[in-house]
Design a protein around this motif. Structure first.
Motif, PDB file in Angstrom:
ATOM      1  N   GLU A  27       0.826  -1.213   0.000  1.00 52.06           N
ATOM      2  CA  GLU A  27       0.000   0.000   0.000  1.00 52.06           C
ATOM      3  C   GLU A  27       0.861   1.263   0.000  1.00 52.06           C
ATOM      4  OE1 GLU A  27      -3.215   0.349  -0.551  1.00 52.06           O
ATOM      5  OE2 GLU A  27      -3.245  -1.823  -0.824  1.00 52.06           O
ATOM      6  N   TYR A  28       1.944   1.236   0.740  1.00 51.46           N
ATOM      7  CA  TYR A  28       2.852   2.374   0.775  1.00 51.46           C
ATOM      8  C   TYR A  28       3.415   2.650  -0.619  1.00 51.46           C
ATOM      9  CZ  TYR A  28       6.910   5.225   1.966  1.00 51.46           C
ATOM     10  OH  TYR A  28       7.844   6.216   2.033  1.00 51.46           O
ATOM     11  N   LEU A  29       3.833   1.611  -1.304  1.00 51.57           N
ATOM     12  CA  LEU A  29       4.399   1.788  -2.641  1.00 51.57           C
ATOM     13  C   LEU A  29       3.347   2.188  -3.673  1.00 51.57           C
ATOM     14  CD1 LEU A  29       6.908  -1.194  -2.691  1.00 51.57           C
ATOM     15  CD2 LEU A  29       7.448   1.240  -2.517  1.00 51.57           C
ATOM     16  N   ARG A  30       2.113   1.782  -3.466  1.00 56.94           N
ATOM     17  CA  ARG A  30       1.039   2.135  -4.408  1.00 56.94           C
ATOM     18  C   ARG A  30       0.589   3.581  -4.261  1.00 56.94           C
ATOM     19  NH1 ARG A  30      -3.994  -1.522  -4.592  1.00 56.94           N
ATOM     20  NH2 ARG A  30      -4.639   0.342  -5.659  1.00 56.94           N
ATOM     21  N   ASP A  31       0.757   4.164  -3.076  1.00 55.32           N
ATOM     22  CA  ASP A  31       0.322   5.528  -2.814  1.00 55.32           C
ATOM     23  C   ASP A  31       1.241   6.493  -3.563  1.00 55.32           C
ATOM     24  OD1 ASP A  31      -0.375   8.024  -1.837  1.00 55.32           O
ATOM     25  OD2 ASP A  31      -0.615   7.334   0.224  1.00 55.32           O
ATOM     26  N   SER A  32       0.697   7.192  -4.539  1.00 56.11           N
ATOM     27  CA  SER A  32       1.517   8.056  -5.398  1.00 56.11           C
ATOM     28  C   SER A  32       2.015   9.311  -4.690  1.00 56.11           C
ATOM     29  CB  SER A  32       0.719   8.450  -6.641  1.00 56.11           C
ATOM     30  OG  SER A  32      -0.426   9.197  -6.268  1.00 56.11           O
ATOM     31  N   GLU A  33       1.458   9.635  -3.527  1.00 57.86           N
ATOM     32  CA  GLU A  33       1.879  10.853  -2.839  1.00 57.86           C
ATOM     33  C   GLU A  33       3.007  10.609  -1.844  1.00 57.86           C
ATOM     34  OE1 GLU A  33      -1.177  13.354  -1.466  1.00 57.86           O
ATOM     35  OE2 GLU A  33      -2.506  12.911  -3.131  1.00 57.86           O
ATOM     36  N   VAL A  38      11.697   2.154   0.370  1.00 59.18           N
ATOM     37  CA  VAL A  38      11.417   1.346   1.551  1.00 59.18           C
ATOM     38  C   VAL A  38      12.749   0.847   2.080  1.00 59.18           C
ATOM     39  CG1 VAL A  38      10.321  -0.761   2.415  1.00 59.18           C
ATOM     40  CG2 VAL A  38       9.178   0.616   0.670  1.00 59.18           C
ATOM     41  N   SER A  39      13.021   1.116   3.332  1.00 60.96           N
ATOM     42  CA  SER A  39      14.248   0.633   3.964  1.00 60.96           C
ATOM     43  C   SER A  39      13.892  -0.530   4.872  1.00 60.96           C
ATOM     44  CB  SER A  39      14.903   1.737   4.789  1.00 60.96           C
ATOM     45  OG  SER A  39      15.307   2.784   3.953  1.00 60.96           O
TER      46      SER A  39
END
Length: 100
Positions: A27-33, A38-39
């Motif tokens: 979900e984090y990667l899909r959110d364009s804003e 990602v670490s």
């Protein structure tokens, strides 16, 4: 990756995470804003029952860079106590059918 016979003992680790964590990353990667970085911190625990570091080098005697490295590293490597570190050199030798 298939083994061509030159590195059959190389192991590439695989990391698995639970579904809930993977959904958060997804979900984090899909959110364009949001930033797209990602670490991840991973800890690999290795079984060393004798509690020492084991390191090795593979080389052929005619490889100049390796010989130079060994000459430069030797004074440092000798500082390691045998109970704390184990160094194993491996020599790659072959017969040249074209050399006389």
């Amino acid at each position: 990756m298939t083994d061509d016979g030159t590195a059959g003992n190389i192991e590439i680790p695989v990391v698995m995470i639970d579904k809930q964590s993977s959904d958060l990353v997804y979900e984090y990667l899909r959110d364009s804003e949001k930033a797209k970085t990602v670490s991840v911190s991973i800890r690999f625990e290795m079984n060393h029952p004798d509690n020492r570091v084991e390191y090795e080098i593979w080389y052929s005697p005619d490889h100049i860079d390796t010989l130079k490295f060994l000459a430069e590293f030797s004074p440092l490597g000798r500082r390691f106590d045998d109970t704390k570190a184990l160094f194993t050199p491996h020599f790659a030798l072959w017969y040249c059918t074209e050399c006389k």
